[in-house]
Design a protein around this motif. Structure first.
Motif, mmCIF file in Angstrom:
data_model
loop_
_atom_site.group_PDB
_atom_site.id
_atom_site.type_symbol
_atom_site.label_atom_id
_atom_site.label_comp_id
_atom_site.label_asym_id
_atom_site.label_seq_id
_atom_site.Cartn_x
_atom_site.Cartn_y
_atom_site.Cartn_z
ATOM 1 N N UNK A 111 0.758 -1.000 0.345
ATOM 2 C CA UNK A 111 0.333 0.238 0.278
ATOM 3 C C UNK A 111 0.790 0.912 -0.062
ATOM 4 N N UNK A 112 1.036 2.227 -1.026
ATOM 5 C CA UNK A 112 1.674 3.093 -0.642
ATOM 6 C C UNK A 112 1.435 4.185 -0.013
ATOM 7 N N UNK A 113 0.160 4.216 0.933
ATOM 8 C CA UNK A 113 0.760 4.857 2.028
ATOM 9 C C UNK A 113 1.254 4.568 2.959
ATOM 10 N N UNK A 114 1.566 3.634 3.620
ATOM 11 C CA UNK A 114 2.644 2.447 3.926
ATOM 12 C C UNK A 114 4.106 3.107 3.923
ATOM 13 N N UNK A 115 4.409 3.309 3.125
ATOM 14 C CA UNK A 115 5.929 4.175 2.531
ATOM 15 C C UNK A 115 6.292 5.179 3.259
ATOM 16 N N UNK A 116 7.485 5.208 4.244
ATOM 17 C CA UNK A 116 7.587 6.023 4.681
ATOM 18 C C UNK A 116 9.154 6.721 3.989
ATOM 19 N N UNK A 117 8.999 8.261 3.541
ATOM 20 C CA UNK A 117 9.898 8.097 2.931
ATOM 21 C C UNK A 117 10.885 9.483 3.093
ATOM 22 N N UNK A 118 12.323 9.577 4.136
ATOM 23 C CA UNK A 118 12.953 9.927 5.110
ATOM 24 C C UNK A 118 13.111 11.543 4.178
ATOM 25 N N UNK A 119 13.213 11.677 3.188
ATOM 26 C CA UNK A 119 12.965 13.405 2.168
ATOM 27 C C UNK A 119 12.784 12.840 0.903
ATOM 28 N N UNK A 120 12.388 13.784 -0.087
ATOM 29 C CA UNK A 120 11.990 13.095 -1.222
ATOM 30 C C UNK A 120 12.599 12.958 -2.457
ATOM 31 N N UNK A 121 12.555 12.086 -2.832
ATOM 32 C CA UNK A 121 13.559 11.531 -3.734
ATOM 33 C C UNK A 121 13.785 12.384 -4.635
ATOM 34 N N UNK A 122 15.011 13.142 -5.145
ATOM 35 C CA UNK A 122 14.571 14.261 -6.390
ATOM 36 C C UNK A 122 16.105 14.431 -7.187
ATOM 37 N N UNK A 123 16.722 13.203 -6.422
ATOM 38 C CA UNK A 123 18.195 12.887 -7.275
ATOM 39 C C UNK A 123 19.159 11.512 -7.271
ATOM 40 N N UNK A 124 19.493 10.805 -8.221
ATOM 41 C CA UNK A 124 19.881 9.130 -8.578
ATOM 42 C C UNK A 124 20.446 9.417 -7.776
ATOM 43 N N UNK A 125 20.459 7.823 -7.451
ATOM 44 C CA UNK A 125 21.218 7.412 -6.496
ATOM 45 C C UNK A 125 20.642 6.072 -5.998
ATOM 46 N N UNK A 126 21.451 5.713 -4.706
ATOM 47 C CA UNK A 126 20.462 4.479 -3.866
ATOM 48 C C UNK A 126 20.102 5.206 -2.471
ATOM 49 N N UNK A 127 18.934 4.532 -2.328
ATOM 50 C CA UNK A 127 17.889 4.855 -1.333
ATOM 51 C C UNK A 127 17.328 4.153 0.049
ATOM 52 N N UNK A 128 17.306 4.449 0.700
ATOM 53 C CA UNK A 128 16.321 3.297 1.880
ATOM 54 C C UNK A 128 15.423 3.780 2.226
ATOM 55 N N UNK A 129 14.162 2.671 1.698
ATOM 56 C CA UNK A 129 12.582 3.108 1.998
ATOM 57 C C UNK A 129 12.620 2.276 2.938
ATOM 58 N N UNK A 130 11.244 2.778 3.774
ATOM 59 C CA UNK A 130 10.460 1.969 4.728
ATOM 60 C C UNK A 130 9.236 1.802 4.913
ATOM 61 N N UNK A 131 8.806 0.540 5.073
ATOM 62 C CA UNK A 131 6.801 0.715 5.066
ATOM 63 C C UNK A 131 6.977 -0.215 6.033
ATOM 64 N N UNK A 132 5.608 0.568 6.821
ATOM 65 C CA UNK A 132 4.667 0.635 7.884
ATOM 66 C C UNK A 132 3.840 -1.511 7.848
ATOM 67 N N UNK A 133 4.584 -2.197 7.414
ATOM 68 C CA UNK A 133 3.908 -3.043 7.740
ATOM 69 C C UNK A 133 2.609 -4.301 8.243
ATOM 70 N N UNK A 134 3.324 -3.656 9.937
ATOM 71 C CA UNK A 134 1.575 -3.983 11.214
ATOM 72 C C UNK A 134 3.222 -3.227 12.070
ATOM 73 N N UNK A 135 1.634 -2.127 12.772
ATOM 74 C CA UNK A 135 1.845 -1.424 13.626
ATOM 75 C C UNK A 135 3.202 -2.028 14.290
ATOM 76 N N UNK A 136 4.089 -3.689 14.353
ATOM 77 C CA UNK A 136 4.719 -3.919 15.116
ATOM 78 C C UNK A 136 6.478 -4.051 14.058
#
Length: 149
Positions: A111-136
């Protein structure tokens, strides 16, 4: 003011919850943005429909959330985007594009609403994306943004 949430609102609740908020917050923000509907007896009957839809979309339990986390953490997601000089993108990478890329890479549907981006992705490179799957359970996976040729 009594309202029924139609979408997840951080700090308030999940879809289908009946909550009491200040009049201005409800009238000026939640209702116009479509995050909630005004409470009434008829609208309260819609709560069951909203909750049924949420249950079908949500990850069922902690075990399933851990299983999806394992799938995500072993995944290599690559996105191609148009960019200018210095690797600066024309626009930015949206959560919907990340969800599509995960699906293309053979990962689970998210679900796209569960993704948590630390900052907007506006340049090329490697990023770490978090997704909240469950409250825990929160999963983290790498996303590599490359320039289109």
């Amino acid at each position: 003011m009594k309202i029924i949430l139609t979408q997840e609102v951080s700090g308030l609740g999940t879809p289908g919850d009946i909550i009491e908020v200040k009049n201005g917050y409800g009238r000026n923000y939640l209702l116009p943005q479509g995050f909630a509907i005004q409470w009434s007896k008829g609208a309260e009957k819609q709560v069951t429909v909203i909750k049924r839809a949420r249950d079908a979309r949500e990850i069922r339990d902690l075990g399933q959330a851990n299983e999806v986390k394992g799938q995500l953490e072993g995944l290599k997601v690559t996105l191609t985007a148009r960019s200018g000089t210095g690797g600066r993108l024309f626009g930015s990478i949206t959560p919907a594009e990340i969800v599509d890329a995960v699906k293309t890479a053979g990962g689970p549907a998210l679900d796209r609403r569960r993704l948590e981006l630390a900052s907007p992705i506006k340049t090329t490179g490697a990023y770490q994306v978090q997704v909240k799957l469950h409250p825990e359970v929160t999963a983290s996976f790498p996303v590599n943004v490359v320039a289109a040729k």
